[in-house]
Motif scaffolding. Sequence first.
Motif, PDB file in Angstrom:
ATOM      1  N   MET A 185       0.817  -1.206   0.000  1.00 16.90           N
ATOM      2  CA  MET A 185       0.000   0.000   0.000  1.00 16.90           C
ATOM      3  C   MET A 185       0.854   1.260   0.000  1.00 16.90           C
ATOM      4  O   MET A 185       0.462   2.277  -0.577  1.00 16.90           O
ATOM      5  N   VAL A 186       2.022   1.217   0.635  1.00 14.31           N
ATOM      6  CA  VAL A 186       2.933   2.363   0.572  1.00 14.31           C
ATOM      7  C   VAL A 186       3.350   2.636  -0.862  1.00 14.31           C
ATOM      8  O   VAL A 186       3.335   3.774  -1.339  1.00 14.31           O
ATOM      9  N   THR A 187       3.716   1.585  -1.575  1.00 10.48           N
ATOM     10  CA  THR A 187       4.094   1.729  -2.982  1.00 10.48           C
ATOM     11  C   THR A 187       2.943   2.253  -3.822  1.00 10.48           C
ATOM     12  O   THR A 187       3.142   3.090  -4.714  1.00 10.48           O
ATOM     13  N   TYR A 188       1.737   1.795  -3.540  1.00 12.97           N
ATOM     14  CA  TYR A 188       0.584   2.215  -4.342  1.00 12.97           C
ATOM     15  C   TYR A 188       0.179   3.654  -4.028  1.00 12.97           C
ATOM     16  O   TYR A 188      -0.114   4.439  -4.944  1.00 12.97           O
ATOM     17  N   LEU A 189       0.164   4.020  -2.757  1.00 11.20           N
ATOM     18  CA  LEU A 189      -0.282   5.361  -2.380  1.00 11.20           C
ATOM     19  C   LEU A 189       0.681   6.437  -2.851  1.00 11.20           C
ATOM     20  O   LEU A 189       0.280   7.597  -3.037  1.00 11.20           O
ATOM     21  N   ARG A 190       1.931   6.095  -3.045  1.00  9.31           N
ATOM     22  CA  ARG A 190       2.878   7.079  -3.563  1.00  9.31           C
ATOM     23  C   ARG A 190       2.513   7.534  -4.974  1.00  9.31           C
ATOM     24  O   ARG A 190       2.940   8.612  -5.409  1.00  9.31           O
ATOM     25  N   GLY A 191       1.761   6.728  -5.703  1.00  9.74           N
ATOM     26  CA  GLY A 191       1.358   7.100  -7.049  1.00  9.74           C
ATOM     27  C   GLY A 191       0.078   7.895  -7.122  1.00  9.74           C
ATOM     28  O   GLY A 191      -0.313   8.325  -8.216  1.00  9.74           O
ATOM     29  N   LEU A 192      -0.601   8.107  -6.003  1.00  7.91           N
ATOM     30  CA  LEU A 192      -1.837   8.881  -6.000  1.00  7.91           C
ATOM     31  C   LEU A 192      -1.537  10.367  -5.868  1.00  7.91           C
ATOM     32  O   LEU A 192      -0.703  10.770  -5.054  1.00  7.91           O
ATOM     33  N   PRO A 193      -2.202  11.208  -6.646  1.00 15.20           N
ATOM     34  CA  PRO A 193      -1.926  12.657  -6.579  1.00 15.20           C
ATOM     35  C   PRO A 193      -2.439  13.267  -5.275  1.00 15.20           C
ATOM     36  O   PRO A 193      -3.520  12.925  -4.790  1.00 15.20           O
ATOM     37  N   ARG A 194      -1.668  14.193  -4.724  1.00 13.99           N
ATOM     38  CA  ARG A 194      -2.060  14.875  -3.496  1.00 13.99           C
ATOM     39  C   ARG A 194      -3.164  15.906  -3.739  1.00 13.99           C
ATOM     40  O   ARG A 194      -3.824  16.337  -2.788  1.00 13.99           O
ATOM     41  N   GLU A 195      -3.337  16.355  -4.982  1.00 14.86           N
ATOM     42  CA  GLU A 195      -4.307  17.402  -5.264  1.00 14.86           C
ATOM     43  C   GLU A 195      -5.727  16.998  -4.885  1.00 14.86           C
ATOM     44  O   GLU A 195      -6.536  17.838  -4.458  1.00 14.86           O
ATOM     45  N   LEU A 196      -6.049  15.698  -5.046  1.00 18.39           N
ATOM     46  CA  LEU A 196      -7.387  15.243  -4.685  1.00 18.39           C
ATOM     47  C   LEU A 196      -7.631  15.376  -3.192  1.00 18.39           C
ATOM     48  O   LEU A 196      -8.722  15.771  -2.760  1.00 18.39           O
ATOM     49  N   GLU A 197      -6.627  15.057  -2.398  1.00 18.99           N
ATOM     50  CA  GLU A 197      -6.771  15.181  -0.954  1.00 18.99           C
ATOM     51  C   GLU A 197      -6.878  16.653  -0.544  1.00 18.99           C
ATOM     52  O   GLU A 197      -7.667  17.009   0.338  1.00 18.99           O
ATOM     53  N   GLU A 198      -6.079  17.518  -1.186  1.00 18.26           N
ATOM     54  CA  GLU A 198      -6.131  18.940  -0.859  1.00 18.26           C
ATOM     55  C   GLU A 198      -7.484  19.533  -1.215  1.00 18.26           C
ATOM     56  O   GLU A 198      -8.032  20.362  -0.472  1.00 18.26           O
ATOM     57  N   ALA A 199      -8.050  19.098  -2.350  1.00 11.79           N
ATOM     58  CA  ALA A 199      -9.378  19.592  -2.721  1.00 11.79           C
ATOM     59  C   ALA A 199     -10.431  19.135  -1.721  1.00 11.79           C
ATOM     60  O   ALA A 199     -11.358  19.882  -1.375  1.00 11.79           O
ATOM     61  N   ALA A 200     -10.302  17.904  -1.225  1.00 12.61           N
ATOM     62  CA  ALA A 200     -11.258  17.408  -0.242  1.00 12.61           C
ATOM     63  C   ALA A 200     -11.140  18.171   1.075  1.00 12.61           C
ATOM     64  O   ALA A 200     -12.151  18.463   1.730  1.00 12.61           O
TER      65      ALA A 200
END
Length: 306
Positions: A185-200
Amino acid sequence: MSAATTAVGRQSSENFRPGSKRQHEVTRLMPGPMLAIILTVLCALVLIPVAYIFLASVNSDIGVARGEFFPSSFSFENYSTIWTSVGLATGLANSVLVAGSTAVVSALMSIATAYVLVRYQFRGRLTILRGLLGLQSVPGTLMVLPVFVLFSSSATYLGIQVIGTQWGLFITYLTFAMPFSTWVMVTYLRGLPRELEEAARIDGASNLGVLVRIILPLSWPGVVVSGIFAFLLGWNDVLFASVMTRPESQTAAVALQLFGASQEGGAIPFYGQMMAASLVCAAPVVILYLIFQRYLVGGLTAGGVK
């Protein structure tokens, strides 16, 4: 520019557009005939043993002992006998309960742990990541005796019976599944963009809300991979299950091992029942793969979000 030049350019762009047959031929690593030969050989290496196991399961024990590949007479009696002779029903129920609960809990805990390790900076973070990776190199055989002594001591000092229980086996599997699942999951989450979390967060979502509403839906492939690994760890294990279970809590793998060992020496072993029981025990894993195969591809490649 002439019409002929324009037509040639249009045809060239169509041949090499993404997903086209021409582009697939260019990016292929080996010629078509060689690829077909290799795939045929690999499929034969996998399917021929499976075909032999099935044919042996519908054959008589004497026929299997003679080395018959194709049985002289087909009979599915072995598939009805294994439920009483092998004790497969109890073993399968225990395996599904223990391995399934390990898969679910490990997947949920690993995504929460990986989210903290990836998105937050704190002292000891790199040490934890390196420790998770280093734990994968520890053989399970070295941990059998310490785990057994620790759990048996709990009955003496705490009055809690762990050895011989299903939840004791669950804790054991969860301990060994969590490091690998968290690293996936660490390897996978590194590929997710932070912009989605910031927008939320701009919309007022809390950290838990971001994890549940944003990260979890986008991380299903990685969650499935970590969960299936934990499930296979509990499903295929014989070492810990044979030491830490009783007849009423033993798993399917232990039931198969005991059934095979009880037939050694003297008379002809029950080859047909062993083969039938093996196929029945392998069926849930195959069904699980067929259901989640599209998530497995994305999780193993760590494709992230497009």
